[in-house]
Design a protein around this motif. Structure first.
Motif, PDB file in Angstrom:
ATOM      1  N   PRO A 115       0.850  -1.199   0.000  1.00  0.00           N
ATOM      2  CA  PRO A 115       0.000   0.000   0.000  1.00  0.00           C
ATOM      3  C   PRO A 115       0.883   1.245   0.000  1.00  0.00           C
ATOM      4  O   PRO A 115       1.914   1.282   0.681  1.00  0.00           O
ATOM      5  N   VAL A 116       0.506   2.260  -0.754  1.00  0.00           N
ATOM      6  CA  VAL A 116       1.389   3.406  -0.988  1.00  0.00           C
ATOM      7  C   VAL A 116       0.647   4.715  -0.760  1.00  0.00           C
ATOM      8  O   VAL A 116      -0.523   4.860  -1.124  1.00  0.00           O
ATOM      9  N   ALA A 117       1.357   5.670  -0.157  1.00  0.00           N
ATOM     10  CA  ALA A 117       0.900   7.064  -0.081  1.00  0.00           C
ATOM     11  C   ALA A 117       1.883   7.915  -0.867  1.00  0.00           C
ATOM     12  O   ALA A 117       3.100   7.799  -0.680  1.00  0.00           O
ATOM     13  N   VAL A 118       1.367   8.750  -1.764  1.00  0.00           N
ATOM     14  CA  VAL A 118       2.221   9.558  -2.633  1.00  0.00           C
ATOM     15  C   VAL A 118       1.872  11.032  -2.475  1.00  0.00           C
ATOM     16  O   VAL A 118       0.715  11.427  -2.631  1.00  0.00           O
ATOM     17  N   ALA A 119       2.884  11.832  -2.156  1.00  0.00           N
ATOM     18  CA  ALA A 119       2.741  13.284  -2.179  1.00  0.00           C
ATOM     19  C   ALA A 119       3.397  13.774  -3.468  1.00  0.00           C
ATOM     20  O   ALA A 119       4.596  13.563  -3.676  1.00  0.00           O
ATOM     21  N   ILE A 120       2.610  14.395  -4.336  1.00  0.00           N
ATOM     22  CA  ILE A 120       3.130  14.916  -5.600  1.00  0.00           C
ATOM     23  C   ILE A 120       3.281  16.425  -5.464  1.00  0.00           C
ATOM     24  O   ILE A 120       2.307  17.125  -5.161  1.00  0.00           O
ATOM     25  N   ALA A 121       4.487  16.911  -5.672  1.00  0.00           N
ATOM     26  CA  ALA A 121       4.762  18.346  -5.550  1.00  0.00           C
ATOM     27  C   ALA A 121       5.266  18.871  -6.894  1.00  0.00           C
ATOM     28  O   ALA A 121       6.303  18.425  -7.390  1.00  0.00           O
ATOM     29  N   ILE A 122       4.520  19.811  -7.496  1.00  0.00           N
ATOM     30  CA  ILE A 122       4.893  20.339  -8.804  1.00  0.00           C
ATOM     31  C   ILE A 122       5.339  21.797  -8.681  1.00  0.00           C
ATOM     32  O   ILE A 122       4.814  22.564  -7.877  1.00  0.00           O
ATOM     33  N   ASN A 161      -3.253   4.129  -4.758  1.00  0.00           N
ATOM     34  CA  ASN A 161      -2.407   4.964  -3.910  1.00  0.00           C
ATOM     35  C   ASN A 161      -3.256   6.026  -3.220  1.00  0.00           C
ATOM     36  O   ASN A 161      -4.200   6.548  -3.811  1.00  0.00           O
ATOM     37  N   ALA A 162      -2.908   6.350  -1.989  1.00  0.00           N
ATOM     38  CA  ALA A 162      -3.471   7.531  -1.335  1.00  0.00           C
ATOM     39  C   ALA A 162      -2.620   8.723  -1.780  1.00  0.00           C
ATOM     40  O   ALA A 162      -1.412   8.743  -1.544  1.00  0.00           O
ATOM     41  N   ILE A 163      -3.235   9.687  -2.433  1.00  0.00           N
ATOM     42  CA  ILE A 163      -2.495  10.769  -3.083  1.00  0.00           C
ATOM     43  C   ILE A 163      -2.917  12.118  -2.526  1.00  0.00           C
ATOM     44  O   ILE A 163      -4.100  12.369  -2.287  1.00  0.00           O
ATOM     45  N   GLN A 164      -1.922  12.996  -2.320  1.00  0.00           N
ATOM     46  CA  GLN A 164      -2.183  14.411  -2.082  1.00  0.00           C
ATOM     47  C   GLN A 164      -1.242  15.200  -2.982  1.00  0.00           C
ATOM     48  O   GLN A 164      -0.078  14.829  -3.156  1.00  0.00           O
TER      49      GLN A 164
END
Length: 290
Positions: A40-47, A79-82
Motif C-alpha cells: 500500500p502506498v501514499a504519494v505526495a506529488i509536488a509540482i 495509492n493515497a495521493i495528495q
C-alpha cells in the motif's frame, strides 16, 4: 551396490524440498499474474509553480499529474495521493491524502484554475520548504509506503536536516529535473532516501509518471524475488541426493561420507549466498513491505 538402493525420489530429503520448491515457484508465478504482495502506498506529488515553469512546462506538469491519477484507477489498492504546488511558498492543491480518484481530479482541477494561485506561491523555487512540508504531510500516514514525487526545473539548495528528516520519517524522495539541468543536492537526497532521480524534457513527464514512477511505487518485485529465491534454495536441497548418488559417488567415485558432505555443503552454500543476496539486493518483504 549403489543400484540396490532405493531411488532418490523415494527419500524425504528429495521429496520435501521438491514440494517446497514447487510451492515457492507457484506463489512467485501467482504474484506476477495477480499482483500479490503489492505494498500500500501514499504519494505526495509536488509540482513546481515557479516563474520558470509557466507555459508549456506547467501544462506538462499538470497533464502528468492527471495521468497519474487516471493510472491510479487501474489497480485494486489505489495509492493515497495528495498534490502540492510550490514556488517560494507551498500550498496543498488537494485537501488530504485520498484514494478517491474522482475527488482528487475535482479538487486538483479546481485549485489550478484559481487565478491567484501563482501569486500566492511566489516565483522562486524553495525546495527546502517543498520537501519539508510534504514530508510532514506523509509522516501522518500510517501503514503505507511513503513516496514523495517532486517535479522542478530549478536548482536550489537543500539543507541536510531536511534530507535527514525525510530519512527519519521513512519518506522516499523521488525527483524529476525538467529541462536537462542537474542538481547534485537533489541527487543526494534521492540516493539517501532510496528514491529515483531522473532528468527529462517536459514532454516526457507524462510517460515518466505513469510508466516509471507509478510502476516503481506499486511494484511487488521484492515479493516475487523473495519467492523465486526460496524456489532456488529448495532446488539446491532437492539436488542434494542426486548430486551425492549420481555425480559424486557414481561418476567421480568419491567415498559415500565425503560425497554426502559435499552435496550438503553445496546446498548450505547456496542457501546462505541466496539469502544474503536477496537481503542486500531487495530486502525481506515481511514486516516492512516498503
Amino acid at each position: 551396490m549403489i543400484r540396490s538402493r532405493r531411488q532418490v525420489w523415494h527419500y524425504p530429503l528429495f521429496q520435501i524440498p521438491l514440494m517446497l520448491m514447487l510451492g515457492c515457484a507457484i506463489i512467485a508465478a501467482l504474484s506476477l499474474l495477480l499482483g500479490l504482495g503489492r505494498p500500500p502506498v501514499a504519494v505526495a506529488i509536488a509540482i513546481d509553480y515557479s516563474d520558470s515553469t509557466s507555459g508549456i512546462v506547467r501544462q506538462q506538469e499538470i497533464q502528468a499529474v492527471q495521468s497519474y491519477i487516471n493510472q491510479n484507477q487501474t489497480i485494486k489498492k489505489p495509492n493515497a495521493i495528495q498534490i502540492f504546488g510550490f514556488g517560494s511558498d507551498i500550498r496543498a492543491l488537494t485537501t488530504d491524502f485520498t484514494t478517491d480518484n474522482e475527488q482528487l481530479k475535482t479538487q486538483f482541477n479546481s485549485s489550478i484554475q484559481q487565478p491567484t494561485l501563482e501569486q500566492e506561491l511566489g516565483g522562486g523555487t524553495n525546495l527546502n520548504l517543498a520537501i519539508q512540508q510534504t514530508t510532514n504531510a506523509l509522516s501522518t500516514i500510517e501503514n503505507r509506503c511513503r513516496e514523495l514525487l517532486l517535479v522542478t526545473d530549478g536548482i536550489a539548495q537543500i539543507d541536510d536536516t531536511v534530507i535527514q528528516n525525510a530519512q527519519v520519517e521513512n519518506v522516499k524522495i523521488n525527483a524529476v529535473i525538467v529541462g536537462g539541468a542537474e542538481s547534485d543536492k537533489l541527487q543526494q537526497a534521492t540516493r539517501l532516501t532510496d528514491g529515483l532521480y531522473l532528468s527529462a524534457e517536459a514532454s516526457n513527464l507524462e510517460l515518466l509518471f505513469t510508466q516509471t514512477f507509478f510502476r516503481d511505487f506499486n511494484s511487488n518485485l521484492r515479493w516475487v524475488m523473495f519467492w523465486l529465491s526460496g524456489a532456488f534454495i529448495f532446488l539446491m536441497w532437492t539436488l542434494t541426493l542426486p548430486l551425492d548418488r549420481w555425480l559424486f559417488q557414481g561418476i567421480m567415485g568419491l567415498d559415500m561420507t565425503l560425497a554426502g558432505q559435499i552435496a550438503i555443503g553445496n546446498a548450505l552454500f547456496w542457501t546462505v549466498v541466496t539469502l544474503i543476496a536477496i537481503w542486500k539486493g531487495f530486502g525481506i518483504p515481511f514486516g516492512n513491505a516498503c
